[in-house]
Design a protein around this motif. Structure first.
Motif, mmCIF file in Angstrom:
data_model
loop_
_atom_site.group_PDB
_atom_site.id
_atom_site.type_symbol
_atom_site.label_atom_id
_atom_site.label_comp_id
_atom_site.label_asym_id
_atom_site.label_seq_id
_atom_site.Cartn_x
_atom_site.Cartn_y
_atom_site.Cartn_z
ATOM 1 N N HIS A 83 0.843 -1.192 0.000
ATOM 2 C CA HIS A 83 0.000 0.000 0.000
ATOM 3 C C HIS A 83 0.885 1.252 0.000
ATOM 4 C CE1 HIS A 83 -2.859 2.997 1.550
ATOM 5 N NE2 HIS A 83 -3.745 2.262 0.888
ATOM 6 N N ALA A 84 0.359 2.353 -0.478
ATOM 7 C CA ALA A 84 1.116 3.604 -0.554
ATOM 8 C C ALA A 84 1.629 4.068 0.801
ATOM 9 C CB ALA A 84 0.261 4.693 -1.190
ATOM 10 N N ASP A 85 0.958 3.697 1.893
ATOM 11 C CA ASP A 85 1.392 4.100 3.231
ATOM 12 C C ASP A 85 2.379 3.130 3.872
ATOM 13 O OD1 ASP A 85 -0.118 6.428 3.263
ATOM 14 O OD2 ASP A 85 -1.888 5.392 4.022
ATOM 15 N N GLY B 106 -0.206 3.792 -6.836
ATOM 16 C CA GLY B 106 -0.622 5.177 -7.033
ATOM 17 C C GLY B 106 0.409 6.216 -6.669
ATOM 18 N N VAL B 107 1.569 5.814 -6.208
ATOM 19 C CA VAL B 107 2.633 6.742 -5.832
ATOM 20 C C VAL B 107 3.353 7.195 -7.103
ATOM 21 C CG1 VAL B 107 4.801 7.023 -4.560
ATOM 22 C CG2 VAL B 107 2.925 5.708 -3.562
ATOM 23 N N VAL B 108 3.560 8.508 -7.234
ATOM 24 C CA VAL B 108 4.362 9.063 -8.320
ATOM 25 C C VAL B 108 5.739 9.364 -7.734
ATOM 26 C CG1 VAL B 108 4.633 10.941 -9.979
ATOM 27 C CG2 VAL B 108 2.348 10.071 -9.439
ATOM 28 N N VAL B 109 6.764 8.735 -8.311
ATOM 29 C CA VAL B 109 8.129 8.884 -7.817
ATOM 30 C C VAL B 109 8.905 9.762 -8.790
ATOM 31 C CG1 VAL B 109 10.234 7.665 -7.178
ATOM 32 C CG2 VAL B 109 8.022 6.588 -6.794
ATOM 33 N N PHE B 110 9.568 10.783 -8.256
ATOM 34 C CA PHE B 110 10.391 11.674 -9.065
ATOM 35 C C PHE B 110 11.857 11.321 -8.865
ATOM 36 C CE2 PHE B 110 6.481 13.929 -8.250
ATOM 37 C CZ PHE B 110 6.144 14.354 -9.523
#
Length: 64
Positions: A10-12, A36-40
């Motif tokens: 999960h994102a958390d 759903g996490v966008v990683v830069f």
């Protein structure tokens, strides 16, 4: 969101960065993970709820 077996973290979760890659745009410096996490690249991430998580900053060690 994830239908993989075993499901992606999960994102958390503390290991959320190990989720499967859904979209990768290295030319733009970002990737979307299955959770759903966008990683830069080098600049942190955005959680699905809109929270911004800055990249950890490292401080140079003492010089010899």
């Amino acid at each position: 969101m994830c239908d993989h077996q075993p499901p992606c973290p999960h994102a958390d979760a503390s290991d959320h960065g190990s989720a499967r890659l859904v979209a990768s745009h290295p030319e733009q410096g970002w990737s979307l993970l299955c959770n759903g996490v966008v990683v830069f690249t080098g600049d942190g991430e955005i959680q699905p709820d809109g929270r911004v998580i800055p990249a950890p900053r490292t401080h140079p060690g003492p010089t010899a």
